[in-house]
Design an enzyme around this catalytic site. Structure first.
Site, short mmCIF file in Angstrom:
data_model
loop_
_atom_site.label_atom_id
_atom_site.label_comp_id
_atom_site.label_asym_id
_atom_site.label_seq_id
_atom_site.Cartn_x
_atom_site.Cartn_y
_atom_site.Cartn_z
NE ARG A 128 -4.13 -1.67 -0.09
CZ ARG A 128 -5.28 -1.74 0.60
NH1 ARG A 128 -5.50 -0.88 1.55
NH2 ARG A 128 -6.17 -2.65 0.31
CG ASP A 136 -4.43 -1.90 -4.00
OD1 ASP A 136 -4.81 -3.07 -3.90
OD2 ASP A 136 -4.43 -1.11 -3.04
#
Length: 382
Positions: A128, A136
């Protein structure tokens, strides 16, 4: 360099790992792209659309995997005990496999990647960090899952979502509670608000309050010094004392709601139990619960994967693979995630793949290499 896009064979999977748009860009990078026949059909993509941008169509599994250097998939390949086709046995040594590999739930497959000399990347392990946002897959797919959860709830709900003022009387707006305010939860809040509902939300992460309120929702949280904020924006498991306070808060709030959307997940762990059967029975008949964590054990005690359960007039929806229920858009976003992942490692001059093994993103997603399990979270079965 052959890049293969196999047809997804796991049950409840309608997505595909490439679209004509991404295939065109992959070819421009230097890949020889092969797509298995009908791989995109359930995502409304025809073989002819892939061919129009330069892809070759493979007749079946043996053809698509033969001599493939790079394999893009949505879910992990089947192994011998799972179906008529042993996809893993068709993958050559040193091939690169990039997919959602679920290593915590399929240790046998992880061992098979290592023993088979497969270089495997788990896209759900994407760090992240800002640079990786376009790669992602959890965010791109959860976004759609949160939207679809509200739409599914609206379809089953026997009342309208927005307040309506008519000559015959006023219809009160639906009350929606979202449990867990990650990407899926925030999209559920936004979608329910767009439909005119009154929305509240809860999360163990104090950082979620501002996000919920920015979308027009009311944030409901246990008063405690304990925080659920973990690294990377994820939630961590809470103490028993906190869980007891949370259960009391949810029980009080839930009884006043028409719809609950649960999204709470803890990476590598069973989903936390948020709604007990007693809480379900406190809800009014006609209420709806959509459990997005059902495949990880469920946030609701009564939810069952793949089923809609009715308890005391309350419908508890536990669909498999929510992103796959909106397959066309889910495939488009997922395919772009994969394209963005591979692009930085293609050499523009030689048109060859040159992976930077020291890259933070590569280290974070790499599971197996050189006949060994290399990811820190998985070494030694951890």
């Amino acid at each position: 360099m052959k890049l293969a896009i196999p047809k997804e064979r796991r049950e409840h999977e309608r997505r595909v790992a490439a679209t004509p748009d991404t295939v065109k860009k992959l070819i421009a990078l230097g890949f020889d792209v092969h797509v298995e026949k009908d791989a995109g059909l359930l995502s409304s993509i025809l073989d002819s659309e892939y061919q129009a941008v330069g892809a070759k169509i493979a007749a079946g599994a043996p053809d698509i995997y033969k001599d493939a250097d790079v394999i893009f998939k949505v879910q992990r390949p089947l192994h011998a005990s799972e179906g008529d086709i042993d996809e893993l046995a068709l993958i050559k040594k040193d091939a690169i496999l990039i997919a959602i590999l679920s290593p915590f739930t399929d240790a046998a497959a992880l061992d098979a990647y290592a023993k088979g000399g497969i270089i495997s990347f788990a896209m759900e392990f994407m760090p992240r960090i800002t640079r990786a946002q376009s790669m992602d897959v959890l965010s791109s797919q959860s976004n759609l899952a949160g939207y679809k959860a509200v739409i599914d709830a609206a379809e089953e709900f026997s009342r309208a979502f927005p307040m309506m003022m008519t000559a015959a009387g006023t219809i009160a707006p639906a009350k929606v509670m979202v449990m867990g305010t990650g990407v899926a939860g925030l999209q559920a809040i936004a979608t329910a608000k767009r439909l005119g509902a009154v929305v509240s939300a809860t999360d163990v992460r104090s950082a979620a309050k501002e996000q919920v309120e920015s979308l027009g929702g009311k944030f409901v949280m246990v008063e405690s010094d304990e925080t659920g904020d973990a690294a990377g924006g994820y939630a961590k498991e809470m103490s028993d004392e906190y869980k007891a306070k949370q259960a009391a808060l949810i029980a009080t709030t839930l009884a006043k709601q028409d719809i609950a959307i649960t999204t709470a997940l803890i990476p590598g762990r069973p989903a936390p139990l948020l709604i007990t059967k007693e809480m379900v029975r406190s809800m009014r008949p006609g209420s709806i619960i959509v459990d997005l964590a059902v495949e990880s054990g469920g946030n609701c005690e009564l939810s069952q994967a793949g089923k809609t359960v009715v308890e005391n007039g309350v419908k508890i929806i536990g669909h498999y693979n929510m992103p796959s229920r909106i397959a066309t858009d889910a495939s488009a976003l997922y395919a772009k995630n994969l394209l963005n992942f591979i692009t930085p490692h293609m050499d523009g001059d030689s048109k060859t793949l040159k992976i930077d093994w020291e890259d933070e993103i590569i280290i974070g997603t790499l599971l197996t290499k050189d006949n060994a399990i290399v990811h820190e979270r998985l070494k030694g079965g951890n």
